[in-house]
Design a protein around this motif. Structure first.
Motif, PDB file in Angstrom:
ATOM      1  N   GLY A  16       0.814  -1.203   0.000  1.00 61.98           N
ATOM      2  CA  GLY A  16       0.000   0.000   0.000  1.00 61.98           C
ATOM      3  C   GLY A  16       0.846   1.250   0.000  1.00 61.98           C
ATOM      4  O   GLY A  16       2.010   1.230   0.407  1.00 61.98           O
ATOM      5  N   SER A  17       0.275   2.344  -0.478  1.00 56.47           N
ATOM      6  CA  SER A  17       0.935   3.648  -0.492  1.00 56.47           C
ATOM      7  C   SER A  17       2.313   3.584  -1.154  1.00 56.47           C
ATOM      8  O   SER A  17       3.267   4.223  -0.696  1.00 56.47           O
ATOM      9  N   GLY A  18       2.420   2.800  -2.212  1.00 56.10           N
ATOM     10  CA  GLY A  18       3.676   2.709  -2.942  1.00 56.10           C
ATOM     11  C   GLY A  18       4.715   1.807  -2.317  1.00 56.10           C
ATOM     12  O   GLY A  18       5.849   1.723  -2.809  1.00 56.10           O
ATOM     13  N   LEU A  19       4.350   1.106  -1.249  1.00 55.56           N
ATOM     14  CA  LEU A  19       5.276   0.206  -0.561  1.00 55.56           C
ATOM     15  C   LEU A  19       4.828  -1.239  -0.760  1.00 55.56           C
ATOM     16  O   LEU A  19       3.642  -1.552  -0.667  1.00 55.56           O
ATOM     17  N   SER A  20       5.775  -2.115  -1.012  1.00 55.27           N
ATOM     18  CA  SER A  20       5.442  -3.528  -1.149  1.00 55.27           C
ATOM     19  C   SER A  20       5.318  -4.178   0.220  1.00 55.27           C
ATOM     20  O   SER A  20       5.807  -3.645   1.226  1.00 55.27           O
ATOM     21  N   THR A  21       4.668  -5.340   0.256  1.00 55.00           N
ATOM     22  CA  THR A  21       4.558  -6.094   1.509  1.00 55.00           C
ATOM     23  C   THR A  21       5.935  -6.410   2.066  1.00 55.00           C
ATOM     24  O   THR A  21       6.177  -6.261   3.266  1.00 55.00           O
ATOM     25  N   ALA A  22       6.855  -6.819   1.188  1.00 52.22           N
ATOM     26  CA  ALA A  22       8.205  -7.174   1.637  1.00 52.22           C
ATOM     27  C   ALA A  22       8.912  -5.985   2.268  1.00 52.22           C
ATOM     28  O   ALA A  22       9.574  -6.107   3.302  1.00 52.22           O
ATOM     29  N   LEU A  23       8.750  -4.795   1.659  1.00 48.70           N
ATOM     30  CA  LEU A  23       9.417  -3.608   2.187  1.00 48.70           C
ATOM     31  C   LEU A  23       8.821  -3.198   3.536  1.00 48.70           C
ATOM     32  O   LEU A  23       9.552  -2.818   4.462  1.00 48.70           O
TER      33      LEU A  23
END
Length: 438
Positions: free
Chosen positions: A106-113
């Motif tokens: 979400g919000s330009g962030l991946s789950t991994a990040l």
């Protein structure tokens, strides 16, 4: 004599060694221990300060409440309308699935990040859901709280792989609940109390939510309007509120509406699940509890617990107060009488005083039982009273009188009892028979 002579020589040598050691270290006497050993921790602990709580309501409708004395920080963002009771028929199972989609892309962030950021900062994420509300949160070191705060407000992008993982995790929780007697009994007692098809009576553990239902539910209920952000271990409330304003500036405002399933109201009734081969019987009897007064509900719970026989335990749940008992099927005929005797027992001064003391101690200990418990208490107080302080929690119990408790128990007993039983229920009487005992 040879032995004495040898001992004398040893003693003389020892005195000489001590004298030389003293002379060598006499210079160090002008230094403090901290000078000579700079890495040794301070021997005098810092003074403990009483917790100070502050709260602010932002223009978005989000309430931010903080306290400043915890050694760890727990940030809990609670959505009061994101429980399963807010699901429409189209959204069945969406509340549980949305619990499992927390901290996904979400919000330009991946789950991994997102997960790697939390891991690198030593933070522990969590998410919870019930019938009445849902929450997401993080426990971390206080100096990481502001940095990690925006992760609570990420706008989920509902990637197809995240939705699949969330639904798989939700289905696993459903299977675990169905295999757990206590969780199954909880679902049955709510079905009995509110009606199986009502918003409060239907189960939290509904499998196989649809993707559109999950998305619709989150967009409507996971918004800032009416939400509560509780944060512990925050030394500067004003700075934290500013960080919230900045970090949550693009968060979902919420406040949407949709037609819900049957409106809930306490009715009482019976819901049983027969499994004769279990060889064991679980029985719960609940009543309508005090509305919006968790302190009074807790005192009533302890009164019933103190009046109960061995093997019978009292409980409170949103909207309910009651008792639970279990036994091998061969001895289950006495369960109803054991519960009834606890509810109908005369309230003595001694039982009231002890129950009130136990309930107050339980609440106060929760304030000091860890930052997550404290954050939960802060949220509950904000939702019930609009404010929070440790003194107010204590005062809420001090203000309860014996008459208040007696009236609450009388009102509860006058409500139609809710009866739930699972297992071998062949010896459990009918609902009408059980109701006649109160």
């Amino acid at each position: 004599m040879a032995v004495l002579s040898s001992l004398s020589r040893v003693a003389a040598a020892s005195r000489s060694a001590v004298a030389k050691s003293t002379s060598k270290r006499s210079f160090s006497a002008i230094y403090s221990v901290a000078d000579e050993f700079p890495d040794v921790p301070a021997t005098t602990p810092s003074t403990l300060n009483a917790s100070t709580a502050s709260s602010t309501v932002l223009p978005s409708g989000l309430t931010v409440v903080t306290e400043d004395a915890s050694s760890t920080s727990t940030l809990t963002l609670t959505f009061p309308t994101a429980g399963s009771s807010s699901e429409s028929n189209f959204e069945a199972g969406a509340a549980l699935a949305n619990k499992c989609i927390a901290f996904k892309s979400g919000s330009g962030l991946s789950t991994a990040l997102i997960l790697r950021t939390l891991e690198n900062d030593g933070a522990t994420p969590f998410s919870e859901v019930g019938r009445d509300m849902a929450s997401v949160g993080i426990t971390c070191a206080p100096d990481k709280a502001t940095r990690l705060l925006p992760l609570l407000a990420t706008e989920c992008t509902f990637e197809k792989w995240d939705l699949k993982d969330a639904k798989d995790a939700a289905n696993l929780l459903v299977e675990e609940a169905q295999a757990n007697a206590q969780l199954t009994l909880t679902e049955q007692i709510y079905a009995a109390a509110y009606g199986r098809e009502s918003s409060m009576g239907k189960t939290v553990y509904t499998p196989s939510a649809s993707n559109p239902g999950i998305i619709s539910f989150r967009e409507r209920n996971y918004g800032m309007k009416g939400a509560v952000l509780s944060a512990t271990g925050i030394s500067d409330h004003a700075a934290f509120v500013q960080a919230v304003s900045d970090g949550f500036s693009e968060a979902n405002p919420g406040g949407g509406s949709t037609e819900l399933s049957t409106t809930s109201g306490y009715t009482g009734g019976e819901s049983c699940l027969s499994a004769p081969s279990a060889g064991y019987t679980h029985l719960a009897v609940a009543f309508q509890g005090p509305d919006g007064n968790s302190a009074l509900s807790n005192v009533v719970k302890h009164v019933m617990s103190l009046s109960a026989a061995e093997g019978v335990s009292a409980f409170t749940a949103p909207g309910l107060v009651g008792l639970y008992a279990s036994s091998p099927a061969a001895a289950s005929s006495g369960l109803v009488d054991a519960i009834a005797s606890a509810v109908t027992a005369t309230l003595s001064d001694e039982v009231f005083a002890r129950a009130k003391g136990l309930a107050k101690a339980e609440a106060v200990f929760n304030l000091d039982g860890g930052s997550k418990l404290l954050a939960e208490a802060m949220t509950t107080s904000i939702l019930e009273t609009g404010s929070f302080s440790g003194a107010a929690v204590s005062d809420s119990y001090d203000a309860i009188t014996k008459e208040d408790v007696a009236a609450a128990i009388t009102a509860a007993v006058k409500s139609n009892p809710s009866v739930a039983a699972i297992g071998d229920i062949s010896a459990i009487p009918s609902h009408a028979s059980i109701a006649s005992k109160f």
